[in-house]
Motif scaffolding. Structure first.
Motif, PDB file in Angstrom:
ATOM      1  N   GLU A   1       0.838  -1.207   0.000  1.00 20.37           N
ATOM      2  CA  GLU A   1       0.000   0.000   0.000  1.00 20.37           C
ATOM      3  C   GLU A   1       0.873   1.258   0.000  1.00 20.37           C
ATOM      4  O   GLU A   1       0.606   2.212  -0.729  1.00 20.37           O
ATOM      5  CB  GLU A   1      -0.906  -0.029   1.237  1.00 20.37           C
TER       6      GLU A   1
ATOM      7  N   ARG B   1       3.877   1.445  -1.214  1.00 18.37           N
ATOM      8  CA  ARG B   1       4.489   1.489  -2.546  1.00 18.37           C
ATOM      9  C   ARG B   1       3.516   2.098  -3.563  1.00 18.37           C
ATOM     10  O   ARG B   1       3.904   2.881  -4.421  1.00 18.37           O
ATOM     11  CB  ARG B   1       4.891   0.076  -2.973  1.00 18.37           C
ATOM     12  N   TYR B   2       2.229   1.753  -3.433  1.00 14.61           N
ATOM     13  CA  TYR B   2       1.220   2.305  -4.343  1.00 14.61           C
ATOM     14  C   TYR B   2       1.080   3.814  -4.123  1.00 14.61           C
ATOM     15  O   TYR B   2       0.945   4.582  -5.073  1.00 14.61           O
ATOM     16  CB  TYR B   2      -0.127   1.600  -4.167  1.00 14.61           C
ATOM     17  N   TYR B   3       1.132   4.238  -2.869  1.00 21.80           N
ATOM     18  CA  TYR B   3       1.090   5.668  -2.536  1.00 21.80           C
ATOM     19  C   TYR B   3       2.248   6.402  -3.218  1.00 21.80           C
ATOM     20  O   TYR B   3       2.052   7.470  -3.801  1.00 21.80           O
ATOM     21  CB  TYR B   3       1.158   5.836  -1.010  1.00 21.80           C
TER      22      TYR B   3
ATOM     23  N   GLN C   1       3.759   5.530  -5.906  1.00 24.67           N
ATOM     24  CA  GLN C   1       3.469   5.575  -7.342  1.00 24.67           C
ATOM     25  C   GLN C   1       2.484   6.708  -7.651  1.00 24.67           C
ATOM     26  O   GLN C   1       2.650   7.437  -8.628  1.00 24.67           O
ATOM     27  CB  GLN C   1       2.908   4.239  -7.815  1.00 24.67           C
TER      28      GLN C   1
ATOM     29  N   VAL D   1      -5.525  -1.985  -2.322  1.00 29.75           N
ATOM     30  CA  VAL D   1      -4.347  -2.828  -2.473  1.00 29.75           C
ATOM     31  C   VAL D   1      -4.567  -4.034  -1.554  1.00 29.75           C
ATOM     32  O   VAL D   1      -4.680  -3.873  -0.345  1.00 29.75           O
ATOM     33  CB  VAL D   1      -3.062  -2.065  -2.070  1.00 29.75           C
TER      34      VAL D   1
ATOM     35  N   TYR E   1       0.721  -6.402  -5.846  1.00 26.97           N
ATOM     36  CA  TYR E   1       2.030  -6.276  -6.482  1.00 26.97           C
ATOM     37  C   TYR E   1       2.629  -7.670  -6.637  1.00 26.97           C
ATOM     38  O   TYR E   1       2.702  -8.430  -5.683  1.00 26.97           O
ATOM     39  CB  TYR E   1       2.962  -5.392  -5.649  1.00 26.97           C
TER      40      TYR E   1
ATOM     41  N   TRP F   1       2.461  -4.117 -10.665  1.00 28.15           N
ATOM     42  CA  TRP F   1       1.065  -3.956 -10.261  1.00 28.15           C
ATOM     43  C   TRP F   1       0.149  -4.705 -11.213  1.00 28.15           C
ATOM     44  O   TRP F   1       0.300  -4.607 -12.426  1.00 28.15           O
ATOM     45  CB  TRP F   1       0.659  -2.475 -10.219  1.00 28.15           C
TER      46      TRP F   1
END
Length: 136
Positions: A23, A25-27, A29, A84, A113, A120
């Motif tokens: 989560e 890591r997505y932030y 991105q 996520v 991921y 992703w």
């Protein structure tokens, strides 16, 4: 017992605590996409009401909410709600159906991921790929 109930480790970025490293890591991105003007903006932990609170026979039932991980506003003003997840729980499965019915103009993406599949990927797509591999 520390950590979350699903064995993911909490991660902190920019003063925000995320439920998992994925989560966080997505932030990161989303921050990059915003910085490079690929999206208009995003919000953390948006809340969506799935069922209002109500009373029946003198008992009050609390509202049911879905708290997503992110809400992304794209350049075309469309809204994408992103969660996520490593896997889909039975409770989330029900909330997902309610969300899809009540918010038809929002796209819901459940992502995970996977290094093996190039980063992703939508959770439904990953499940399909794993089923296909299992059959082979």
């Amino acid at each position: 017992m520390s950590g979350s109930k699903y064995k993911s480790k909490k991660a902190e970025v920019d003063g925000y605590t995320f439920d998992s490293k994925a989560e966080a890591r997505y932030y990161e991105q989303l921050k990059w996409l915003l910085e490079h003007k690929q999206i208009k903006g995003f919000r953390l932990q948006p809340r969506y009401t799935l069922l209002e609170s109500f009373k029946k026979n003198g008992k009050t039932f609390r509202k049911i909410e879905y708290i997503a991980d992110f809400e992304v506003k794209h350049l075309d003003n469309s809204i994408e709600v992103v969660d996520v997840k490593g896997f889909e729980t039975p409770v989330f499965s029900i909330k997902r159906k309610l969300f899809e019915k009540l918010y038809p103009n929002h796209r819901l993406s459940i992502v995970t991921y996977s290094k093996k599949y190039g980063g992703w990927i939508e959770l439904d797509e990953l499940k399909k790929l794993r089923r296909k591999k299992k059959k082979a």
